[in-house]
Design a protein around this motif. Structure first.
Motif, PDB file in Angstrom:
ATOM      1  N   LYS A  63      78.690  71.233 153.014  1.00  0.00           N
ATOM      2  CA  LYS A  63      78.883  72.574 152.459  1.00  0.00           C
ATOM      3  C   LYS A  63      78.564  73.678 153.445  1.00  0.00           C
ATOM      4  O   LYS A  63      78.790  74.837 153.169  1.00  0.00           O
ATOM      5  N   GLY A  64      78.008  73.316 154.580  1.00  0.00           N
ATOM      6  CA  GLY A  64      77.675  74.311 155.583  1.00  0.00           C
ATOM      7  C   GLY A  64      76.287  74.880 155.378  1.00  0.00           C
ATOM      8  O   GLY A  64      75.606  74.577 154.402  1.00  0.00           O
ATOM      9  N   HIS A  65      75.873  75.718 156.321  1.00  0.00           N
ATOM     10  CA  HIS A  65      74.545  76.299 156.260  1.00  0.00           C
ATOM     11  C   HIS A  65      74.500  77.572 157.097  1.00  0.00           C
ATOM     12  O   HIS A  65      75.386  77.825 157.915  1.00  0.00           O
ATOM     13  N   VAL A  66      73.504  78.362 156.847  1.00  0.00           N
ATOM     14  CA  VAL A  66      73.226  79.563 157.622  1.00  0.00           C
ATOM     15  C   VAL A  66      71.758  79.492 158.006  1.00  0.00           C
ATOM     16  O   VAL A  66      70.900  79.224 157.153  1.00  0.00           O
ATOM     17  N   ALA A  67      71.469  79.707 159.263  1.00  0.00           N
ATOM     18  CA  ALA A  67      70.082  79.687 159.731  1.00  0.00           C
ATOM     19  C   ALA A  67      69.574  81.119 159.850  1.00  0.00           C
ATOM     20  O   ALA A  67      70.257  81.989 160.391  1.00  0.00           O
ATOM     21  N   LEU A  68      68.381  81.351 159.313  1.00  0.00           N
ATOM     22  CA  LEU A  68      67.756  82.665 159.367  1.00  0.00           C
ATOM     23  C   LEU A  68      66.438  82.564 160.113  1.00  0.00           C
ATOM     24  O   LEU A  68      65.680  81.625 159.912  1.00  0.00           O
ATOM     25  N   LEU A  69      66.170  83.533 160.947  1.00  0.00           N
ATOM     26  CA  LEU A  69      64.882  83.640 161.606  1.00  0.00           C
ATOM     27  C   LEU A  69      64.145  84.776 160.905  1.00  0.00           C
ATOM     28  O   LEU A  69      64.456  85.947 161.102  1.00  0.00           O
ATOM     29  N   ALA A  70      63.195  84.411 160.052  1.00  0.00           N
ATOM     30  CA  ALA A  70      62.488  85.397 159.236  1.00  0.00           C
ATOM     31  C   ALA A  70      61.274  85.931 159.987  1.00  0.00           C
ATOM     32  O   ALA A  70      60.527  85.173 160.591  1.00  0.00           O
ATOM     33  N   THR A  71      61.108  87.247 159.931  1.00  0.00           N
ATOM     34  CA  THR A  71      59.952  87.878 160.564  1.00  0.00           C
ATOM     35  C   THR A  71      59.034  88.536 159.540  1.00  0.00           C
ATOM     36  O   THR A  71      57.896  88.843 159.846  1.00  0.00           O
ATOM     37  N   ARG A  72      59.522  88.741 158.337  1.00  0.00           N
ATOM     38  CA  ARG A  72      58.689  89.300 157.264  1.00  0.00           C
ATOM     39  C   ARG A  72      59.094  88.629 155.958  1.00  0.00           C
ATOM     40  O   ARG A  72      60.237  88.766 155.505  1.00  0.00           O
ATOM     41  N   PHE A  73      58.173  87.891 155.349  1.00  0.00           N
ATOM     42  CA  PHE A  73      58.502  87.060 154.192  1.00  0.00           C
ATOM     43  C   PHE A  73      57.286  86.921 153.272  1.00  0.00           C
ATOM     44  O   PHE A  73      56.689  85.858 153.154  1.00  0.00           O
ATOM     45  N   PRO A  74      56.911  87.996 152.573  1.00  0.00           N
ATOM     46  CA  PRO A  74      55.723  87.943 151.717  1.00  0.00           C
ATOM     47  C   PRO A  74      55.914  87.037 150.497  1.00  0.00           C
ATOM     48  O   PRO A  74      57.042  86.778 150.059  1.00  0.00           O
ATOM     49  N   LEU A  75      54.799  86.566 149.963  1.00  0.00           N
ATOM     50  CA  LEU A  75      54.835  85.792 148.728  1.00  0.00           C
ATOM     51  C   LEU A  75      55.347  86.663 147.597  1.00  0.00           C
ATOM     52  O   LEU A  75      54.995  87.842 147.499  1.00  0.00           O
ATOM     53  N   TYR A  76      56.182  86.089 146.739  1.00  0.00           N
ATOM     54  CA  TYR A  76      56.755  86.834 145.620  1.00  0.00           C
ATOM     55  C   TYR A  76      56.234  86.313 144.284  1.00  0.00           C
ATOM     56  O   TYR A  76      55.759  87.051 143.448  1.00  0.00           O
ATOM     57  N   GLY A  77      56.364  85.014 144.075  1.00  0.00           N
ATOM     58  CA  GLY A  77      55.986  84.438 142.786  1.00  0.00           C
ATOM     59  C   GLY A  77      56.187  82.939 142.779  1.00  0.00           C
ATOM     60  O   GLY A  77      56.080  82.288 143.815  1.00  0.00           O
ATOM     61  N   VAL A  78      56.531  82.416 141.600  1.00  0.00           N
ATOM     62  CA  VAL A  78      56.654  80.970 141.430  1.00  0.00           C
ATOM     63  C   VAL A  78      57.815  80.620 140.505  1.00  0.00           C
ATOM     64  O   VAL A  78      58.300  81.448 139.742  1.00  0.00           O
ATOM     65  N   ILE A  79      58.224  79.365 140.583  1.00  0.00           N
ATOM     66  CA  ILE A  79      59.149  78.751 139.623  1.00  0.00           C
ATOM     67  C   ILE A  79      58.380  77.597 139.006  1.00  0.00           C
ATOM     68  O   ILE A  79      57.643  76.894 139.692  1.00  0.00           O
ATOM     69  N   GLY A  80      58.529  77.391 137.715  1.00  0.00           N
ATOM     70  CA  GLY A  80      57.798  76.298 137.087  1.00  0.00           C
ATOM     71  C   GLY A  80      58.016  76.232 135.592  1.00  0.00           C
ATOM     72  O   GLY A  80      59.130  76.408 135.107  1.00  0.00           O
ATOM     73  N   HIS A  81      56.934  76.029 134.870  1.00  0.00           N
ATOM     74  CA  HIS A  81      56.982  75.765 133.439  1.00  0.00           C
ATOM     75  C   HIS A  81      56.026  76.704 132.711  1.00  0.00           C
ATOM     76  O   HIS A  81      54.855  76.797 133.065  1.00  0.00           O
ATOM     77  N   ALA A  82      56.534  77.388 131.689  1.00  0.00           N
ATOM     78  CA  ALA A  82      55.719  78.317 130.908  1.00  0.00           C
ATOM     79  C   ALA A  82      55.064  77.611 129.717  1.00  0.00           C
ATOM     80  O   ALA A  82      55.645  76.697 129.126  1.00  0.00           O
ATOM     81  N   TYR A  83      53.847  78.046 129.392  1.00  0.00           N
ATOM     82  CA  TYR A  83      53.101  77.514 128.247  1.00  0.00           C
ATOM     83  C   TYR A  83      52.618  78.676 127.388  1.00  0.00           C
ATOM     84  O   TYR A  83      52.583  79.820 127.833  1.00  0.00           O
ATOM     85  N   GLN A  84      52.239  78.360 126.139  1.00  0.00           N
ATOM     86  CA  GLN A  84      51.642  79.364 125.264  1.00  0.00           C
ATOM     87  C   GLN A  84      50.666  78.686 124.320  1.00  0.00           C
ATOM     88  O   GLN A  84      50.726  77.472 124.092  1.00  0.00           O
ATOM     89  N   TYR A  85      49.735  79.475 123.773  1.00  0.00           N
ATOM     90  CA  TYR A  85      48.832  78.962 122.756  1.00  0.00           C
ATOM     91  C   TYR A  85      49.580  78.906 121.432  1.00  0.00           C
ATOM     92  O   TYR A  85      50.290  79.829 121.068  1.00  0.00           O
ATOM     93  N   GLY A  86      49.405  77.808 120.710  1.00  0.00           N
ATOM     94  CA  GLY A  86      50.040  77.652 119.403  1.00  0.00           C
ATOM     95  C   GLY A  86      49.037  77.093 118.412  1.00  0.00           C
ATOM     96  O   GLY A  86      47.844  76.981 118.707  1.00  0.00           O
ATOM     97  N   GLU A  87      49.523  76.733 117.244  1.00  0.00           N
ATOM     98  CA  GLU A  87      48.657  76.178 116.191  1.00  0.00           C
ATOM     99  C   GLU A  87      47.933  74.922 116.660  1.00  0.00           C
ATOM    100  O   GLU A  87      46.804  74.675 116.276  1.00  0.00           O
ATOM    101  N   ASN A  88      48.600  74.117 117.445  1.00  0.00           N
ATOM    102  CA  ASN A  88      48.045  72.847 117.899  1.00  0.00           C
ATOM    103  C   ASN A  88      47.542  72.904 119.337  1.00  0.00           C
ATOM    104  O   ASN A  88      47.539  71.913 120.046  1.00  0.00           O
ATOM    105  N   GLY A  89      47.130  74.067 119.782  1.00  0.00           N
ATOM    106  CA  GLY A  89      46.644  74.216 121.151  1.00  0.00           C
ATOM    107  C   GLY A  89      47.735  74.727 122.070  1.00  0.00           C
ATOM    108  O   GLY A  89      48.625  75.453 121.654  1.00  0.00           O
ATOM    109  N   ILE A  90      47.671  74.298 123.303  1.00  0.00           N
ATOM    110  CA  ILE A  90      48.642  74.756 124.294  1.00  0.00           C
ATOM    111  C   ILE A  90      49.951  73.999 124.113  1.00  0.00           C
ATOM    112  O   ILE A  90      49.964  72.776 124.018  1.00  0.00           O
TER     113      ILE A  90
END
Length: 83
Positions: free
Chosen positions: A12-39
């Motif tokens: 599929k091809g590719h592009v190479a980047l040379l990054a000089t400024r790349f701060p942390l932004y956040g995350v990808i993952g799984h969300a949870y919440q408190y409910g009647e039976n706990g988390i």
């Protein structure tokens, strides 16, 4: 090395980047919440949420996300291989 070994990058091809400024932004993952039976698990998040998100404390991260702010496109053949 990845561009030479990964079948997806070869086909599929590719592009190479040379990054000089790349701060942390956040995350990808799984969300949870408190409910009647706990988390309780909600759903997987396909898009990243920032560290400033109000529910970040109820999130189990599986991937770290950085924001590319300054970079330039480079040709891999022009780079010196790592020693």
């Amino acid at each position: 090395m990845a561009a030479g070994r990964c079948p997806r990058l070869k086909s599929k091809g590719h592009v190479a980047l040379l990054a000089t400024r790349f701060p942390l932004y956040g995350v990808i993952g799984h969300a949870y919440q408190y409910g009647e039976n706990g988390i309780q698990a909600l759903s997987d998040m396909d898009s990243p949420i920032p560290y400033s998100h109000p529910q970040i404390g109820m999130f189990l991260a599986s991937q770290l996300v950085r924001e590319l702010r300054e970079y330039r496109v480079v040709n891999l053949d022009d780079l010196d291989p790592a020693a």
